[in-house]
Design a protein around this motif. Structure first.
Motif, PDB file in Angstrom:
ATOM      1  N   VAL A 210       0.730  -0.913  -0.054  1.00  0.00           N
ATOM      2  CA  VAL A 210      -0.151   0.224  -0.191  1.00  0.00           C
ATOM      3  C   VAL A 210       0.932   1.026  -0.090  1.00  0.00           C
ATOM      4  O   VAL A 210       0.949   2.007  -0.438  1.00  0.00           O
ATOM      5  CB  VAL A 210      -0.851  -0.209   0.958  1.00  0.00           C
ATOM      6  CG1 VAL A 210      -2.053   1.343   1.449  1.00  0.00           C
ATOM      7  CG2 VAL A 210      -1.812  -0.923   1.118  1.00  0.00           C
ATOM      8  N   ARG A 211       1.988   1.196   0.722  1.00  0.00           N
ATOM      9  CA  ARG A 211       3.196   2.201   0.828  1.00  0.00           C
ATOM     10  C   ARG A 211       3.628   2.858  -0.457  1.00  0.00           C
ATOM     11  O   ARG A 211       3.436   4.485  -1.212  1.00  0.00           O
ATOM     12  CB  ARG A 211       4.050   1.985   1.813  1.00  0.00           C
ATOM     13  CG  ARG A 211       3.858   1.833   3.115  1.00  0.00           C
ATOM     14  CD  ARG A 211       5.070   2.418   3.416  1.00  0.00           C
ATOM     15  NE  ARG A 211       4.966   2.046   5.156  1.00  0.00           N
ATOM     16  CZ  ARG A 211       4.483   1.652   5.754  1.00  0.00           C
ATOM     17  NH1 ARG A 211       4.923  -0.335   5.449  1.00  0.00           N
ATOM     18  NH2 ARG A 211       4.349   0.685   7.630  1.00  0.00           N
ATOM     19  N   PHE A 212       3.301   1.457  -1.391  1.00  0.00           N
ATOM     20  CA  PHE A 212       3.939   1.869  -2.992  1.00  0.00           C
ATOM     21  C   PHE A 212       2.674   2.225  -3.928  1.00  0.00           C
ATOM     22  O   PHE A 212       3.575   1.782  -5.124  1.00  0.00           O
ATOM     23  CB  PHE A 212       4.480   0.121  -3.878  1.00  0.00           C
ATOM     24  CG  PHE A 212       6.035   0.623  -2.526  1.00  0.00           C
ATOM     25  CD1 PHE A 212       7.322   1.555  -3.344  1.00  0.00           C
ATOM     26  CD2 PHE A 212       6.480  -0.261  -2.147  1.00  0.00           C
ATOM     27  CE1 PHE A 212       8.538   1.679  -2.838  1.00  0.00           C
ATOM     28  CE2 PHE A 212       7.981  -0.453  -1.556  1.00  0.00           C
ATOM     29  CZ  PHE A 212       8.581   0.921  -2.135  1.00  0.00           C
ATOM     30  N   LEU A 213       1.993   2.354  -3.180  1.00  0.00           N
ATOM     31  CA  LEU A 213       0.660   2.945  -4.121  1.00  0.00           C
ATOM     32  C   LEU A 213       0.479   4.134  -3.696  1.00  0.00           C
ATOM     33  O   LEU A 213      -0.760   4.688  -4.251  1.00  0.00           O
ATOM     34  CB  LEU A 213      -0.939   2.226  -3.396  1.00  0.00           C
ATOM     35  CG  LEU A 213      -0.528   0.211  -4.522  1.00  0.00           C
ATOM     36  CD1 LEU A 213      -1.979   0.057  -4.152  1.00  0.00           C
ATOM     37  CD2 LEU A 213      -0.621   0.581  -6.387  1.00  0.00           C
ATOM     38  N   GLY A 214       1.595   4.660  -2.798  1.00  0.00           N
ATOM     39  CA  GLY A 214       1.189   6.065  -2.807  1.00  0.00           C
ATOM     40  C   GLY A 214       0.313   6.621  -1.654  1.00  0.00           C
ATOM     41  O   GLY A 214       0.269   7.691  -1.853  1.00  0.00           O
ATOM     42  N   VAL A 215       0.225   5.748  -0.372  1.00  0.00           N
ATOM     43  CA  VAL A 215      -0.454   5.890   0.400  1.00  0.00           C
ATOM     44  C   VAL A 215       0.123   6.422   1.956  1.00  0.00           C
ATOM     45  O   VAL A 215       0.646   5.544   2.309  1.00  0.00           O
ATOM     46  CB  VAL A 215      -1.481   4.661   0.840  1.00  0.00           C
ATOM     47  CG1 VAL A 215      -2.035   4.655   1.728  1.00  0.00           C
ATOM     48  CG2 VAL A 215      -2.661   4.621   0.011  1.00  0.00           C
ATOM     49  N   ASN A 216       0.168   6.946   2.475  1.00  0.00           N
ATOM     50  CA  ASN A 216       0.577   7.255   4.130  1.00  0.00           C
ATOM     51  C   ASN A 216       0.176   6.002   5.500  1.00  0.00           C
ATOM     52  O   ASN A 216      -0.820   6.938   5.815  1.00  0.00           O
ATOM     53  CB  ASN A 216       0.660   8.880   4.163  1.00  0.00           C
ATOM     54  CG  ASN A 216       1.025   9.193   6.040  1.00  0.00           C
ATOM     55  OD1 ASN A 216       2.170   8.086   6.063  1.00  0.00           O
ATOM     56  ND2 ASN A 216       1.209   9.997   5.832  1.00  0.00           N
TER      57      ASN A 216
ATOM     58  N   TRP B  71       6.783   6.010  -0.068  1.00  0.00           N
ATOM     59  CA  TRP B  71       5.128   6.478  -0.230  1.00  0.00           C
ATOM     60  C   TRP B  71       5.327   7.852  -0.720  1.00  0.00           C
ATOM     61  O   TRP B  71       4.237   8.607  -2.057  1.00  0.00           O
ATOM     62  CB  TRP B  71       3.605   6.829   0.534  1.00  0.00           C
ATOM     63  CG  TRP B  71       4.236   7.383   1.796  1.00  0.00           C
ATOM     64  CD1 TRP B  71       4.906   7.525   2.883  1.00  0.00           C
ATOM     65  CD2 TRP B  71       3.791   8.813   1.940  1.00  0.00           C
ATOM     66  NE1 TRP B  71       4.968   8.111   4.340  1.00  0.00           N
ATOM     67  CE2 TRP B  71       3.949   9.208   3.563  1.00  0.00           C
ATOM     68  CE3 TRP B  71       2.600  10.263   1.618  1.00  0.00           C
ATOM     69  CZ2 TRP B  71       4.072  10.818   4.201  1.00  0.00           C
ATOM     70  CZ3 TRP B  71       2.935  11.054   2.055  1.00  0.00           C
ATOM     71  CH2 TRP B  71       3.376  11.476   3.192  1.00  0.00           C
ATOM     72  N   VAL B  74       6.307   7.475  -4.049  1.00  0.00           N
ATOM     73  CA  VAL B  74       5.528   7.049  -5.309  1.00  0.00           C
ATOM     74  C   VAL B  74       4.428   8.406  -5.592  1.00  0.00           C
ATOM     75  O   VAL B  74       4.152   8.714  -7.226  1.00  0.00           O
ATOM     76  CB  VAL B  74       4.119   5.873  -4.233  1.00  0.00           C
ATOM     77  CG1 VAL B  74       2.938   6.002  -5.604  1.00  0.00           C
ATOM     78  CG2 VAL B  74       5.421   5.157  -4.009  1.00  0.00           C
ATOM     79  N   LEU B 164      -1.334   3.382 -11.690  1.00  0.00           N
ATOM     80  CA  LEU B 164      -0.840   4.871 -11.374  1.00  0.00           C
ATOM     81  C   LEU B 164       0.394   5.447 -11.521  1.00  0.00           C
ATOM     82  O   LEU B 164       0.186   6.811 -11.534  1.00  0.00           O
ATOM     83  CB  LEU B 164       0.527   4.174  -9.794  1.00  0.00           C
ATOM     84  CG  LEU B 164      -0.626   4.488  -7.943  1.00  0.00           C
ATOM     85  CD1 LEU B 164      -1.634   3.141  -8.057  1.00  0.00           C
ATOM     86  CD2 LEU B 164       0.141   4.477  -6.751  1.00  0.00           C
TER      87      LEU B 164
END
Ligand SMILES: Nc1ncnc2c1ncn2[C@@H]1O[C@H](COP(=O)(O)OP(=O)(O)OP(=O)(O)O)[C@@H](O)[C@H]1O
Ligand SMILES: [Mg+2]
Lengths: 340, 250
Positions: A210-216, B71, B74, B164
């Protein structure tokens, strides 16, 4: 896997709506049943069911084990009761919401410390320790009745300016609990099934992905904390006027075990799991109420058997029955087709 | 586009990366090869923010990102897949893709329709199905991701990362565990994507057909140090490389 186990018999929007309606009518008719003991237990059950779901938002959905959930519940219960007893004429609904906010703010504080500093089992123990802090504060606070508890909490009067509703009359407060808990469950259902719930569920499965989907990730875990803490506190806020008394046991770690057991029993992977668990729990308590001494033994034994026999809890078991029914229907249809 | 200057990294007791200097130009398909344990995955971790470099700096488009978390990178345009594919096993393949697209909505501050709706909107669903078809997973959209074959998981993870719309994509062994036919297809897919969308690729790979079929630049890593870097055919001819790596296998 997150489908509601009740789909076994009711599927689709209409089926679900009629099921919810049937449940509401069933609960609403409880005060008309002979004997008043049942009404009190069902009121308590509704409050504890919300408490259990609030825990499962953290555990089953987000993957955070909170061993201190009772602290939020007690913060809401004591906060609301304390504000009610202040002689400032604060409307009950305001006191109740403020009690919920106390729980929410406390959850933010705990989350800031625990999420930043710890993970896994350390996180669980930290949440336990911070929870015991509330227990200690209550036991040594004069305003909160110390070990004796807060006594004589009255059912409130709802003031809508144009008219008033005295919840002390008859079983009106029972119906207030019904409406309030129904709204809380609806809100939690929305969280669980919506966009926020989807990402929380993803975080439980693989936070790094999930971090690598850009989520904090930490911020979203914090959201789960606030939602779980606030709803637990709002459920707790209903307790005082219902039981007329609050004792520090509400904040004790053993009270934190209650939603954990209910969720495991009912099935943590399902929204309605903790509710099913709460119902079975209340029912076991009811039928063993005349067996002092061996009551805990009986309840513990039954829980052990259910948890061992049904790894996914009651809801998981029901889901398996549904799959089996569906498979059987499909093979029947196939056979019917080949016979024709 | 992405640069490492003097990057070093150690696990307790093991020095894994030493003085790594690496430049990835925009539009490149840059492959990193090296024997098992050379430090390729560790380098990816440091470049992508899963771990933080203990020495040196990492810059992206001129900006120092050495201390930024995964994150945050990303959000700047990084994408990453893992050596052992990581997807959300308890969700359906379609829900996996919906979660990824909803994460993109958050990054771009786009609304996903009325806030009170629990189900994903129609447009998002359509895009999810299109993107699954692109990585050839349209047929298993309603299966739970946990029961997919290894190769399908890899393709799903690639699809999630692509959803993304990253500027630079770090792929750790994108074809590991796939059949030769699947490999060829992934090579075609990556080439096509890279030309269609202005995308930079950095990948590690053990399969030499994939490496020489795809790479426009090749870097050889051994024992945590860069041995050679440059045009794939030239790097292939260097004696030191043949000795340490290629010679062992071919
Ligand atoms: N979490 C860890 N803790 C300690 N040592 C590690 C850890 N991860 C990797 N290592 C060590 O670091 C070195 C480099 O590992 P790395 O995974 O980066 O190699 P690699 O080039 O990706 O290998 P492969 O081709 O097998 O994927 C190895 O010696 C490995 O044993
Ligand atoms: Mg590796």
């Amino acid at each position: 896997m997150r489908n509601d186990f009740l789909d076994v018999y009711f599927s689709g929007v209409k089926g679900r709506a009629s099921l919810v309606l049937a449940m509401l009518i069933l609960v609403a008719s409880v005060p008309f049943s002979p004997g008043s003991g049942l009404t009190f237990l069902v009121g308590l059950l509704m409050i504890q069911a919300v408490f259990a779901i609030s825990f499962n938002i953290l555990f089953g959905l987000t993957g955070l084990i909170s061993f201190g959930q009772a602290a939020y519940f007690a913060a809401g219960a004591y906060g609301t009761a304390y504000l009610m007893q202040l002689d400032v004429g604060m409307p009950f609904l305001v006191a109740w919401v403020l009690g919920g906010l106390i729980g929410g703010v406390f959850a933010i504080a705990v989350g800031l410390v625990a999420l930043r500093r710890a993970s896994g089992i350390y996180f669980a123990i930290l949440s336990l320790a911070l929870g015991q802090l509330v227990y200690t504060v209550i036991r040594y606070s004069d305003a909160l009745g110390r070990d004796d508890g807060m006594l004589g909490i009255d059912r409130p009067v709802l003031n809508f300016f144009l008219f008033q509703i005295d919840l002390g009359v008859g079983e009106r407060y029972f119906y207030f609990i019904l409406i309030a808990t129904a709204l809380l469950v609806a809100f939690l259902w929305w969280v669980w099934h919506g966009k926020l719930g989807r990402v929380l569920f993803a975080i439980r499965q693989d936070p790094d992905r999930v971090r690598f989907l850009g989520v904090n990730v930490q911020r979203y875990q914090q959201y789960a904390f606030v939602i779980g803490g606030t709803t637990a506190a709002l459920a707790g806020g209903l307790m005082g006027p219902w039981a007329h008394i609050l004792t520090p046991e509400l904040a004790h770690w053993s009270y934190s075990a209650l939603p954990i057991l209910m969720s495991l029993l009912g099935g943590v992977a399902y929204f309605w799991g903790p509710v099913a668990g709460a119902i079975v729990f209340a029912w076991l308590g009811y039928i063993t109420r005349t067996m002092p001494g061996i009551q805990e033994l009986v309840i513990g034994g039954v829980l052990l058997v259910i948890v061992l026999a049904l790894p996914g809890g009651i809801a998981g078991g029901a889901a398996r029955i549904r799959q089996w029914l569906r498979r059987r229907r499909l093979t029947n249809e196939k056979e019917a087709g080949s016979n024709a | 586009m992405l640069e490492a200057h003097g990057v070093g990294f150690s696990y307790p007791g093991i020095r894994v990366l030493q003085d790594i200097n690496l430049t990835v130009e925009a539009g490149e398909r840059h492959a990193i090869i090296g024997p098992n344990g050379a430090g390729k995955t560790t380098l990816f971790k440091v470049l992508s923010g899963e771990d933080i470099a203990q020495e040196g700096t990492v810059t992206y488009q001129g900006q120092d990102v050495t201390r930024k978390g995964a994150w945050e990178r990303v959000k700047l345009g990084f994408g990453r897949t893992f050596q052992v594919a990581r997807v959300f096993p308890e969700m359906t393949v379609l829900d996996n893709m919906i979660v990824a697209l909803e994460c993109r909505q958050r990054i771009r501050h786009e609304s996903g329709g009325p806030w009170w709706k629990v189900a994903a909107g129609r447009l998002l669903l359509e895009e999810a199905r299109e993107r699954l078809a692109e990585v050839r997973l349209g047929g298993v959209a309603d299966d739970e991701a946990g029961i997919l074959s290894h190769g399908d998981k890899k393709r799903l993870e690639l699809g999630l990362s692509l959803a993304l719309e990253p500027r630079i994509l770090l792929l750790d062994e994108p074809t590991a565990g796939m059949s030769p036919d699947d490999r060829k297809e992934v090579v075609q897919l990556l080439k096509g994507l890279q030309e269609k969308r202005d995308l930079t690729l950095l990948l590690t790979e053990h399969d030499m057909d994939v490496v020489f079929g795809l790479a426009t630049r090749l870097t050889v890593l051994s024992l945590g140090q860069i041995l050679a870097s440059g045009d794939p055919e030239q790097v292939r001819k260097e004696p030191v490389v043949r000795e340490v790596y290629l010679g062992q296998r071919h």
